[in-house]
Write an enzyme that holds these catalytic residues in place. Structure first.
Site, PDB file in Angstrom:
ATOM      1  N   ASP A   1     -54.956 -48.711 -44.779  1.00 47.93           N
ATOM      2  CA  ASP A   1     -54.900 -50.134 -44.451  1.00 47.93           C
ATOM      3  C   ASP A   1     -56.330 -50.662 -44.524  1.00 47.93           C
ATOM      4  O   ASP A   1     -57.277 -49.941 -44.196  1.00 47.93           O
ATOM      5  CB  ASP A   1     -54.414 -50.345 -43.015  1.00 47.93           C
TER       6      ASP A   1
ATOM      7  N   HIS B   1     -54.664 -41.408 -46.494  1.00 46.03           N
ATOM      8  CA  HIS B   1     -53.589 -40.700 -47.183  1.00 46.03           C
ATOM      9  C   HIS B   1     -53.907 -40.543 -48.669  1.00 46.03           C
ATOM     10  O   HIS B   1     -54.678 -41.325 -49.236  1.00 46.03           O
ATOM     11  CB  HIS B   1     -52.281 -41.461 -47.010  1.00 46.03           C
TER      12      HIS B   1
ATOM     13  N   SER C   1     -64.339 -47.148 -40.959  1.00 44.30           N
ATOM     14  CA  SER C   1     -65.341 -46.965 -41.989  1.00 44.30           C
ATOM     15  C   SER C   1     -64.861 -47.461 -43.328  1.00 44.30           C
ATOM     16  O   SER C   1     -64.178 -48.471 -43.421  1.00 44.30           O
ATOM     17  CB  SER C   1     -65.741 -45.489 -42.063  1.00 44.30           C
TER      18      SER C   1
END
Length: 260
Positions: A86, A142, A226
């Site tokens: 995201d 992911h 980050s």
């Protein structure tokens, strides 16, 4: 006011003493009392959470939260590339013949970022995609494709901020910060997932250890937010997203391109 306070807690610091205190507080039971306020300040959708906000005992637990199964559907198609996180796709561009790419008025050296000369040569003429994660975002990373993990390595020690000011004024934080790199091969071509630390606590935690990786499988998580950079070999990716202005909001699992 609350939002500004929380941003200062998770984004901008160069003082290791402050960072150590922040880490200690964020992992304490006392910090858990801020979870509801944190979620409200950043507009976090609690319907996506694996549990209720009260289930998270510390601010750190809430920050690295898992989501309900099915909340982030993975883009279908064996050639489709899925967003690893995201966040905001802030830039897409080419890696030139000097093995550099341009971000926020700075030329970044792939040699500094990857540290391995033969690996650097592989990505000349390829494509990079830069993702920025803000404090509100889901902070698990992911795999964007199916493939075989060819190698994993870590570089760097100290981490500067990687928000907009950090990228503009820092000493090339994307290439010099502490970073964990995973290289994945698919149909004879390779890509790299570069996970960049944001604070000097260097809080990147790997979770994927098998050689085979499946698109959408969790690879790691950040504890203080980050940046992730995807690197693709030349002629590996087509149909990349078109970034304009300040960037494109993206959810983990959404399609960002396709393999050639």
């Amino acid at each position: 006011m609350q939002k500004q306070l929380y941003r200062s807690m998770v984004e901008l610091t160069r003082n290791p003493i402050y960072t150590s205190l922040l880490k200690s507080f964020a992992t304490s039971r006392l910090s858990g009392k801020l979870n509801q306020s944190f979620a409200k300040a950043f507009g976090i959708d609690d319907s996506e959470l694996e549990g209720s906000i009260s289930d998270y005992k510390t601010l750190n637990d809430f920050f690295i939260r898992n989501l309900k199964e099915g909340t982030r559907p993975i883009a279908e198609g064996k050639d489709t590339i899925a967003s690893p996180v995201d966040g905001l796709i802030s830039q897409v561009g080419a890696i030139n013949e000097r093995a550099t790419f341009h971000i926020k008025e700075q030329d970044y050296s792939l040699r500094n970022m990857l540290g391995l000369e033969k690996t650097v040569e592989r990505y000349i003429g390829g494509t990079f995609i830069l993702f920025y994660l803000s404090p509100k975002d889901y902070h698990r990373i992911h795999s964007p494709i199916d493939g075989e993990v060819t190698k994993r390595w870590a570089l760097g020690k100290y981490s500067e901020p990687v928000n907009q000011w950090g990228l503009l004024l820092g000493q090339q934080p994307l290439a010099n910060n502490y970073r964990l790199i995973t290289e994945i091969e698919n149909m004879g071509k390779r890509m790299a997932v570069v996970k960049v630390g944001a604070l000097n606590v260097n809080s990147i935690h790997p979770t994927q250890v098998e050689r085979r990786v499946i698109k959408g499988e969790e690879m790691a998580y950040f504890t203080f937010g980050s940046t992730v950079i995807l690197l693709f070999e030349k002629d590996m990716i087509v149909q990349t997203v078109d970034v304009k202005g300040e960037g494109i909001p993206i959810k983990q699992g959404q399609a960002i391109g396709a393999l050639m």
